[in-house]
Design a protein around this motif. Structure first.
Motif, PDB file in Angstrom:
ATOM      1  N   THR A 161       0.784  -1.035   0.155  1.00 34.71           N
ATOM      2  CA  THR A 161      -0.049  -0.048  -0.112  1.00 34.71           C
ATOM      3  C   THR A 161       0.855   1.128  -0.057  1.00 34.71           C
ATOM      4  OG1 THR A 161      -1.633  -1.161   1.048  1.00 34.71           O
ATOM      5  CG2 THR A 161      -1.632   1.333   1.254  1.00 34.71           C
TER       6      THR A 161
ATOM      7  N   GLU B 287       1.144   5.491   0.050  1.00 30.42           N
ATOM      8  CA  GLU B 287       0.160   6.685   0.408  1.00 30.42           C
ATOM      9  C   GLU B 287       1.227   7.876   0.214  1.00 30.42           C
ATOM     10  OE1 GLU B 287      -1.548   6.620   4.335  1.00 30.42           O
ATOM     11  OE2 GLU B 287      -1.869   4.386   4.290  1.00 30.42           O
TER      12      GLU B 287
ATOM     13  N   ASP C 281      -2.321   5.007 -12.906  1.00 26.12           N
ATOM     14  CA  ASP C 281      -3.516   5.166 -12.097  1.00 26.12           C
ATOM     15  C   ASP C 281      -4.790   5.021 -13.043  1.00 26.12           C
ATOM     16  OD1 ASP C 281      -4.726   5.347  -9.740  1.00 26.12           O
ATOM     17  OD2 ASP C 281      -4.813   7.423  -9.634  1.00 26.12           O
TER      18      ASP C 281
ATOM     19  N   ALA D 204      -1.352  -0.528  -9.734  1.00 23.95           N
ATOM     20  CA  ALA D 204      -2.118   0.166  -9.032  1.00 23.95           C
ATOM     21  C   ALA D 204      -3.821  -0.040  -9.036  1.00 23.95           C
ATOM     22  CB  ALA D 204      -1.783   1.649  -8.989  1.00 23.95           C
TER      23      ALA D 204
ATOM     24  N   SER E 199      -8.593   3.708  -6.265  1.00 19.57           N
ATOM     25  CA  SER E 199      -8.830   4.123  -4.805  1.00 19.57           C
ATOM     26  C   SER E 199      -9.671   5.303  -4.813  1.00 19.57           C
ATOM     27  CB  SER E 199      -7.260   4.495  -4.396  1.00 19.57           C
ATOM     28  OG  SER E 199      -6.604   5.663  -5.054  1.00 19.57           O
ATOM     29  N   GLU E 200      -9.741   5.421  -3.803  1.00 19.13           N
ATOM     30  CA  GLU E 200     -10.973   6.602  -3.359  1.00 19.13           C
ATOM     31  C   GLU E 200     -10.242   7.845  -3.114  1.00 19.13           C
ATOM     32  OE1 GLU E 200     -11.975   6.164   1.324  1.00 19.13           O
ATOM     33  OE2 GLU E 200     -13.502   5.496  -0.086  1.00 19.13           O
ATOM     34  N   LYS E 201     -10.736   9.256  -3.344  1.00 17.75           N
ATOM     35  CA  LYS E 201     -10.047  10.381  -3.050  1.00 17.75           C
ATOM     36  C   LYS E 201     -11.098  11.129  -2.330  1.00 17.75           C
ATOM     37  CE  LYS E 201      -7.342  10.111  -7.459  1.00 17.75           C
ATOM     38  NZ  LYS E 201      -7.208  10.804  -8.729  1.00 17.75           N
TER      39      LYS E 201
ATOM     40  N   PHE F  95      -3.314  10.440  -0.805  1.00 13.95           N
ATOM     41  CA  PHE F  95      -3.707   9.400  -1.772  1.00 13.95           C
ATOM     42  C   PHE F  95      -3.293   7.986  -1.235  1.00 13.95           C
ATOM     43  CE2 PHE F  95      -3.405  13.494  -3.997  1.00 13.95           C
ATOM     44  CZ  PHE F  95      -4.536  13.762  -4.779  1.00 13.95           C
ATOM     45  N   SER F  96      -4.095   7.187  -1.541  1.00 18.31           N
ATOM     46  CA  SER F  96      -3.549   6.138  -1.258  1.00 18.31           C
ATOM     47  C   SER F  96      -3.951   4.680  -2.448  1.00 18.31           C
ATOM     48  CB  SER F  96      -4.327   5.418   0.071  1.00 18.31           C
ATOM     49  OG  SER F  96      -3.880   3.931   0.454  1.00 18.31           O
ATOM     50  N   TRP F  97      -3.010   3.705  -2.737  1.00 18.95           N
ATOM     51  CA  TRP F  97      -2.940   2.899  -3.661  1.00 18.95           C
ATOM     52  C   TRP F  97      -2.538   1.624  -3.164  1.00 18.95           C
ATOM     53  CZ3 TRP F  97      -0.607   7.467  -4.336  1.00 18.95           C
ATOM     54  CH2 TRP F  97      -1.220   8.386  -5.260  1.00 18.95           C
ATOM     55  N   GLU F  98      -3.599   0.395  -3.415  1.00 17.27           N
ATOM     56  CA  GLU F  98      -3.075  -1.096  -3.256  1.00 17.27           C
ATOM     57  C   GLU F  98      -2.410  -1.300  -4.559  1.00 17.27           C
ATOM     58  OE1 GLU F  98      -3.756  -2.496  -0.279  1.00 17.27           O
ATOM     59  OE2 GLU F  98      -4.961  -0.953   0.511  1.00 17.27           O
TER      60      GLU F  98
END
Length: 218
Positions: free
Chosen positions: A75, A77, A89, A137, A140-142, A156-159
């Motif tokens: 993850t 961030e 993305d 990636a 992800s929500e913003k 911001f965060s990405w799995e």
């Protein structure tokens, strides 16, 4: 023989921090030819999965354990990201300053540094370089909020999921770590010149076999 001892001076080590992140979008030949600095990265949480035991029974007893394949995920961030990450993305620019989403996501590599500290040198003791290959990636929500008397920057965060790359003599891997306290300083400098670029060469992400060759070189 010698008796075991604990907490000797200089051996109380720990790890902390994350900095000098670099993004490496993949090329069509599977290389990572051009890295760009990733400013504002705050957290990388490595999340391996798999490697779970599946017991096999025979003769009324546990006969053996079969291990499932291990996968590497993470993850990430950050407060911001480089423009080159937009294609990773799922975004595309259809005109200057006009971005659309829900597009194909580009595979990328990532490198970042964490600090090694101890009880005598603090965080100047050393560091580790972390290299990630074949990353994708997930969406992800913003969360946007109105400015108020306690403003906060959006995080911001990405799995990330990964596809391993080949390593001669070993199983494929999606992650590699280099410990500055255990590698020759000149070889480490040569590796960092590849990862971060120089006046004459673009920054790029070397594959594991190239890293191993560099470190083993006389």
């Amino acid at each position: 023989m010698s008796k075991l001892t604990w907490d000797e001076t200089g051996k109380r080590t720990y790890e902390t921090g994350v900095n000098q992140a670099v993004l490496y979008p993949i090329s069509t030949d599977g290389a990572y030819p051009k890295g760009v600095a990733w400013n504002g990265l705050t957290t990388v949480t490595e999340s391996p999965s798999g490697a779970e035991a599946s017991p096999i029974y025979a003769d009324n007893m546990k006969y053996l354990n079969l291990m499932s394949a291990e996968e590497f995920g993470a993850t990430v961030e950050a407060y911001t990201y480089p423009e080159e990450f937009e294609t990773c993305d799922g975004s595309a620019e259809i005109a200057d300053g006009v971005i659309i989403g829900q597009q194909s996501r580009k595979t990328f590599g990532l490198s970042y540094k964490t600090l090694i500290g101890n009880d005598t040198d603090g965080t100047d003791h050393g560091y580790k370089l972390h290299l990630i290959y074949g990353a994708l990636a997930a969406p992800s929500e913003k969360g946007y909020q109105t400015v108020n008397d306690s403003p906060e920057a959006i995080t911001f965060s990405w799995e990330l999921s990964t596809t391993p790359v080949s390593v001669t003599g070993f199983k494929p891997t999606a992650s590699l770590t280099i410990d500055s306290t255990k590698i020759d300083a000149s070889k480490l400098a040569a590796l960092e010149a590849i990862l971060y670029g120089s006046e004459s060469e673009e920054a790029r992400l070397p594959l594991p076999d190239e890293v191993a060759t560099l470190v083993k070189a006389a």
